[in-house]
Design an enzyme around this catalytic site. Structure first.
Site, PDB file in Angstrom:
ATOM      1  N   HIS A 269       0.831  -1.213   0.000  1.00  0.00           N
ATOM      2  CA  HIS A 269       0.000   0.000   0.000  1.00  0.00           C
ATOM      3  C   HIS A 269       0.869   1.268   0.000  1.00  0.00           C
ATOM      4  O   HIS A 269       0.909   1.964  -0.991  1.00  0.00           O
ATOM      5  CB  HIS A 269      -1.008   0.050   1.156  1.00  0.00           C
ATOM      6  CG  HIS A 269      -1.874  -1.156   1.257  1.00  0.00           C
ATOM      7  ND1 HIS A 269      -2.674  -1.576   0.216  1.00  0.00           N
ATOM      8  CD2 HIS A 269      -2.059  -2.071   2.262  1.00  0.00           C
ATOM      9  CE1 HIS A 269      -3.320  -2.680   0.574  1.00  0.00           C
ATOM     10  NE2 HIS A 269      -2.966  -2.999   1.800  1.00  0.00           N
ATOM     11  N   ASP A 320      -5.050  -8.371  -3.212  1.00  0.00           N
ATOM     12  CA  ASP A 320      -5.304  -8.193  -1.781  1.00  0.00           C
ATOM     13  C   ASP A 320      -6.600  -8.860  -1.308  1.00  0.00           C
ATOM     14  O   ASP A 320      -6.625 -10.053  -1.033  1.00  0.00           O
ATOM     15  CB  ASP A 320      -5.275  -6.686  -1.479  1.00  0.00           C
ATOM     16  CG  ASP A 320      -5.186  -6.383   0.007  1.00  0.00           C
ATOM     17  OD1 ASP A 320      -5.215  -7.325   0.813  1.00  0.00           O
ATOM     18  OD2 ASP A 320      -5.084  -5.203   0.380  1.00  0.00           O
TER      19      ASP A 320
HETATM   20 ZN    ZN Z   1      -3.065  -7.062   2.781  1.00  0.00          ZN
END
Ligand code: ZN
Length: 453
Positions: A269, A320
């Site tokens: 991220h 994810d």
């Molecule tokens: Zn993750």
């Protein structure tokens, strides 16, 4: 020896015609010869062939939650943190058989959309009450079993998760299935390393879960690992604020100062970075693992792509939580979110790469290879023979060629114009369908109906 003949293939130097590609019995490319007019006995790939795309961030079990965590909670003010509570309730029902069935479904979907390597960031280790299975690595090994069935390349990252907040806060009850002390974690790693010997297209790394889950001493003890080393960082504003109040530094800033970040590392991220953090992270050689559809789904924020890329930073993409399972969807949102933010177009393109589809694909092939630690990401001798054939007769791609075809793939249409996916020299997907699609989907349907009942 396996042979393919691609009408058009994206090689490290650019597009080439009539490309003969040979792989050895281990699935490693031994030769790439453009301008080979006769296909001979090679399998012909008539479309545009690109390298298989590495998917560098997966929590496979969350595929079964996709679409099931959207309803507004009674208290309202839904966020990443309320989603996380839903996830904790969900994992309390998941058995090893369930985890394997869901992982196989995810892997088939990934292969059918052009991902050929999946990096599994695995933290769901134990029973719901926190007691380990008889084999402490049972849940981790189910991902290897699924990969053996579907044929996808797997980078398995057992995750060390010990605490419930920065640094050393007590975990919440819902986190019990994730928790290990360093010795328990080491036992899982050793067991996985042994099991890997039977899986030629799998490799092993580690994942200290986040600065919320480990202490500086634990991170330090893991830092001599040869990699890959992945860690969640700076996904949420609240996480940044908690890190600042606990340490005086933002998460990426803290990692830059206290962890030996280099090409072994992938920060997942890194949504919330200052320009100074972005520049320093780019210089460190670490990769940022971006998961645009999940970051959008969870309300994380928008990664500042131009600032990081201008500093030379490496990027890769993952899916994810698997609200999306296609590389084109991640790349599309990565670029279009920048357009919405900056009121501009073709943000990822540059003077030497005018097509954003090509620029983004090239970036995530290189960054994904580095972050997965696997020999993938290029059609070149020494790389694994992972090929994706895009059907240039499909209405989404018809009339386009070369880099413009990649733009059309990434930025237009809803259908999947993929014809063939090859992993390690084996064609797993033909005519857009994985050979085990129906059997895997039948098992998944039974599993998910029970889990969501
Ligand atoms: Zn993750």
């Amino acid at each position: 020896m396996t042979r393919f003949h691609a009408a058009q293939a994206l090689l490290p130097g650019g597009w080439a015609r009539d490309v003969a590609i040979e792989a050895d019995a281990a699935g490693i490319i031994t030769s790439v010869d453009p301008g080979t007019v006769s296909a001979g006995d090679a399998e012909r790939l008539f479309g545009h062939v690109v390298p298989g795309v590495p998917n560098i961030h997966s929590h496979a079990f969350q595929r079964a939650m996709a679409g099931a965590a959207e309803r507004r909670s009674p208290a309202g003010r839904d966020s990443f943190w309320t989603w996380r509570e839903t996830m904790y309730r969900f994992v309390a029902r998941l058995t090893p058989d369930d985890a394997e069935a869901v992982a196989a479904q995810l892997q088939v979907e990934c292969l059918e959309h052009g991902f050929t390597q999946l990096t599994e960031f695995h933290y769901l280790h134990h029973r719901p009450d926190g007691t380990p299975y008889a084999d402490r690595a049972e849940m981790a090994l189910r991902h290897l079993a699924a990969a053996a069935e579907t044929g996808i390349g797997l980078t398995l990252l057992p995750s060390l998760y010990r605490h419930g907040g920065i640094f050393g806060a007590d975990p919440a009850p819902g986190q019990r299935p994730f928790l290990n002390d360093p010795d328990g974690f080491r036992a899982i790693l050793d067991r996985c390393a042994t099991a890997m010997r039977d899986h030629p297209h799998a490799n092993l790394g580690i994942a200290p879960h986040s600065l919320r889950a480990v202490t500086p001493a634990m991170l330090d003890a893991l830092s001599d690992h040869p990699g890959p080393i992945h860690i969640h960082a700076a996904e949420q504003v609240r996480e940044v604020e908690e890190c600042v109040s606990a340490t005086g530094a933002r998460p990426v800033e803290w990692l830059l100062a206290n962890a030996p970040l280099d090409a072994r590392w992938c920060l997942i991220h890194a949504t919330h970075m200052t320009p100074a953090e972005a520049a320093a992270l780019a210089r460190s050689g670490a990769t940022v693992g971006l998961c645009p559809t999940t970051e959008a789904s969870l309300g994380d924020g928008i990664f500042d792509l131009p600032t990081y890329r201008e500093a030379g930073g490496a990027i890769a993409i993952g899916t994810d939580s698997h609200v999306g399972t296609a590389p084109r969807e991640e790349l599309r949102l990565l670029e279009t979110a920048q357009r919405l933010r900056l009121h501009a177009r073709s943000v990822a393109a540059g003077d030497d790469a005018p097509h954003p589809g090509r620029a983004l694909l090239g970036a995530v092939l290189a960054g994904g290879a580095r972050a997965s630690g696997a020999p993938v990401g290029a059609i070149a001798p020494g790389c694994r023979c992972d090929l994706v054939e895009l059907d240039d007769g499909h209405p989404t791609l018809a009339g386009h060629a070369g880099d413009a075809l990649l733009d059309a793939w990434v930025f237009s249409g809803q259908e999947n114009p993929l014809r063939t996916t090859v992993v390690a020299g084996r064609a797993l997907v033909r005519d857009g369908r994985h050979a085990a699609r129906d059997a895997v989907a039948a098992r998944y349907r039974e599993t998910v109906r029970r889990l969501l009942a």
